[in-house]
Design a protein around this motif. Sequence first.
Motif, mmCIF file in Angstrom:
data_model
loop_
_atom_site.group_PDB
_atom_site.id
_atom_site.type_symbol
_atom_site.label_atom_id
_atom_site.label_comp_id
_atom_site.label_asym_id
_atom_site.label_seq_id
_atom_site.Cartn_x
_atom_site.Cartn_y
_atom_site.Cartn_z
ATOM 1 N N ILE A 1 46.949 34.347 35.285
ATOM 2 C CA ILE A 1 47.855 33.398 35.936
ATOM 3 C C ILE A 1 47.139 32.687 37.087
ATOM 4 C CG2 ILE A 1 49.941 33.225 37.364
ATOM 5 C CD1 ILE A 1 51.151 35.432 35.533
ATOM 6 N N ALA A 2 46.300 33.407 37.808
ATOM 7 C CA ALA A 2 45.544 32.793 38.906
ATOM 8 C C ALA A 2 44.603 31.710 38.384
ATOM 9 C CB ALA A 2 44.760 33.861 39.671
ATOM 10 N N ILE A 3 43.983 31.949 37.228
ATOM 11 C CA ILE A 3 43.144 30.916 36.612
ATOM 12 C C ILE A 3 44.004 29.703 36.251
ATOM 13 C CG2 ILE A 3 41.779 30.328 34.560
ATOM 14 C CD1 ILE A 3 40.738 33.196 34.564
ATOM 15 N N TYR A 4 45.160 29.973 35.657
ATOM 16 C CA TYR A 4 46.101 28.898 35.284
ATOM 17 C C TYR A 4 46.480 28.069 36.514
ATOM 18 C CZ TYR A 4 50.450 26.768 33.555
ATOM 19 O OH TYR A 4 51.444 25.878 33.204
ATOM 20 N N ASN A 5 46.610 28.758 37.652
ATOM 21 C CA ASN A 5 46.984 28.082 38.906
ATOM 22 C C ASN A 5 45.768 27.577 39.679
ATOM 23 O OD1 ASN A 5 49.756 28.423 38.561
ATOM 24 N ND2 ASN A 5 49.739 30.469 39.481
ATOM 25 N N ASP A 6 44.599 27.585 39.024
ATOM 26 C CA ASP A 6 43.360 27.065 39.611
ATOM 27 C C ASP A 6 42.988 27.790 40.903
ATOM 28 O OD1 ASP A 6 41.139 25.435 39.603
ATOM 29 O OD2 ASP A 6 42.097 23.834 40.761
ATOM 30 N N ASN A 7 43.069 29.130 40.812
ATOM 31 C CA ASN A 7 42.710 29.962 41.961
ATOM 32 C C ASN A 7 41.716 31.027 41.488
ATOM 33 O OD1 ASN A 7 42.532 31.636 44.206
ATOM 34 N ND2 ASN A 7 44.702 31.424 44.734
ATOM 35 N N PRO A 8 40.455 30.635 41.258
ATOM 36 C CA PRO A 8 39.480 31.576 40.688
ATOM 37 C C PRO A 8 39.181 32.772 41.589
ATOM 38 C CG PRO A 8 38.400 29.543 41.380
ATOM 39 C CD PRO A 8 39.866 29.290 41.458
ATOM 40 N N THR A 9 39.258 32.578 42.913
ATOM 41 C CA THR A 9 38.982 33.697 43.832
ATOM 42 C C THR A 9 40.018 34.803 43.656
ATOM 43 O OG1 THR A 9 38.009 32.154 45.418
ATOM 44 C CG2 THR A 9 38.620 34.333 46.235
ATOM 45 N N GLN A 10 41.275 34.394 43.573
ATOM 46 C CA GLN A 10 42.342 35.387 43.356
ATOM 47 C C GLN A 10 42.211 36.012 41.971
ATOM 48 O OE1 GLN A 10 46.661 34.298 42.811
ATOM 49 N NE2 GLN A 10 46.836 35.272 44.820
ATOM 50 N N ALA A 11 41.825 35.207 40.988
ATOM 51 C CA ALA A 11 41.631 35.731 39.629
ATOM 52 C C ALA A 11 40.559 36.814 39.629
ATOM 53 C CB ALA A 11 41.240 34.598 38.681
ATOM 54 N N LEU A 12 39.450 36.540 40.324
ATOM 55 C CA LEU A 12 38.357 37.511 40.394
ATOM 56 C C LEU A 12 38.836 38.812 41.031
ATOM 57 C CD1 LEU A 12 35.358 37.830 39.730
ATOM 58 C CD2 LEU A 12 34.836 37.002 42.039
ATOM 59 N N HIS A 13 39.651 38.697 42.069
ATOM 60 C CA HIS A 13 40.201 39.889 42.738
ATOM 61 C C HIS A 13 40.972 40.753 41.737
ATOM 62 C CE1 HIS A 13 42.598 42.420 45.392
ATOM 63 N NE2 HIS A 13 43.690 41.928 44.821
ATOM 64 N N HIS A 14 41.847 40.116 40.948
ATOM 65 C CA HIS A 14 42.676 40.890 40.019
ATOM 66 C C HIS A 14 41.855 41.454 38.864
ATOM 67 C CE1 HIS A 14 46.578 40.442 41.836
ATOM 68 N NE2 HIS A 14 46.401 39.137 41.966
ATOM 69 N N PHE A 15 40.880 40.695 38.368
ATOM 70 C CA PHE A 15 40.020 41.232 37.306
ATOM 71 C C PHE A 15 39.220 42.430 37.817
ATOM 72 C CE2 PHE A 15 39.979 36.720 35.375
ATOM 73 C CZ PHE A 15 41.076 37.017 34.586
ATOM 74 N N ASP A 16 38.742 42.334 39.056
ATOM 75 C CA ASP A 16 38.017 43.458 39.662
ATOM 76 C C ASP A 16 38.905 44.689 39.771
ATOM 77 O OD1 ASP A 16 35.443 42.475 39.988
ATOM 78 O OD2 ASP A 16 35.884 41.543 41.925
ATOM 79 N N ARG A 17 40.139 44.482 40.219
ATOM 80 C CA ARG A 17 41.070 45.609 40.358
ATOM 81 C C ARG A 17 41.354 46.242 38.996
ATOM 82 N NH1 ARG A 17 44.372 46.349 44.751
ATOM 83 N NH2 ARG A 17 44.939 48.233 43.575
ATOM 84 N N ALA A 18 41.515 45.391 37.981
ATOM 85 C CA ALA A 18 41.755 45.913 36.631
ATOM 86 C C ALA A 18 40.589 46.782 36.170
ATOM 87 C CB ALA A 18 41.980 44.759 35.656
ATOM 88 N N LEU A 19 39.375 46.331 36.458
ATOM 89 C CA LEU A 19 38.177 47.060 36.016
ATOM 90 C C LEU A 19 37.936 48.324 36.832
ATOM 91 C CD1 LEU A 19 35.942 43.948 35.337
ATOM 92 C CD2 LEU A 19 36.637 45.648 33.625
ATOM 93 N N ILE A 20 38.329 48.321 38.109
ATOM 94 C CA ILE A 20 38.238 49.546 38.919
ATOM 95 C C ILE A 20 39.141 50.619 38.309
ATOM 96 C CG2 ILE A 20 38.863 50.576 41.148
ATOM 97 C CD1 ILE A 20 37.942 47.879 42.423
#
Length: 222
Positions: A179-198
């Motif tokens: 959703i963050a990518i959809y909303n053009d917020n790559p920094t927030q997207a990276l945060h959530h992908f990192d959390r998912a991978l942790i």
Amino acid sequence: MDKNTKAIQLMKEHKYDEAAKIFTEIIDENPQDPIGYINFGNLLVHVHDFSRAELFFERAIKLDKNMATAYYGLGNLYLEQSNYSKAIENLQEAIKLGLKECDVYFMLGIAFQKQEHYKLALPYLLRAVELNPDDEEILFQYGLSLAQSEHISDAASTFKNVLKINQEHSDAHYNLGVIAIYNDNPTQALHHFDRALINQPDHVLAANGKKQVKELLDSNEK
């Protein structure tokens, strides 16, 4: 403790052979009572004996065509077999006959979702959330159908509510990343992908999402 209660307790303890023996006794003692057939059918679904389970549920319906729990049992059986059309038919009949529990709405929503009828899934999943707002899986599936129906803002709020229940829910983080990518917020997207991978290092979709976002951020810096 009556026989039905005892057998159901044995089922919960995964003592299926002992439960089956008691259910057989119940049916032998009361062959015109549909409840015994329904309970035995539920046991057979648990052990994946679907063909016999179907016969038991159908026998219960022959004895009493208004037995909502027999239709629920058939709906559950067909859902387990990925026969979504029949699952929907029987779960809707269970609701029509008065079964208003959370599980029947959730399962009906999932059956529509599996058929990619996301908008049809929404009211049933919403009702399941209303009946059990603290169940993270129900809430997550509702969020998923919201996202798939392009209700992006509502989906994001729902996934955030999932994280309030379970901060380590990898799929909620992943979907918030999307959703963050959809909303053009790559920094927030990276945060959530990192959390998912942790929380889940083998989360392939999150890893791919993270790779794409990092490539995007790197290209923007050049």
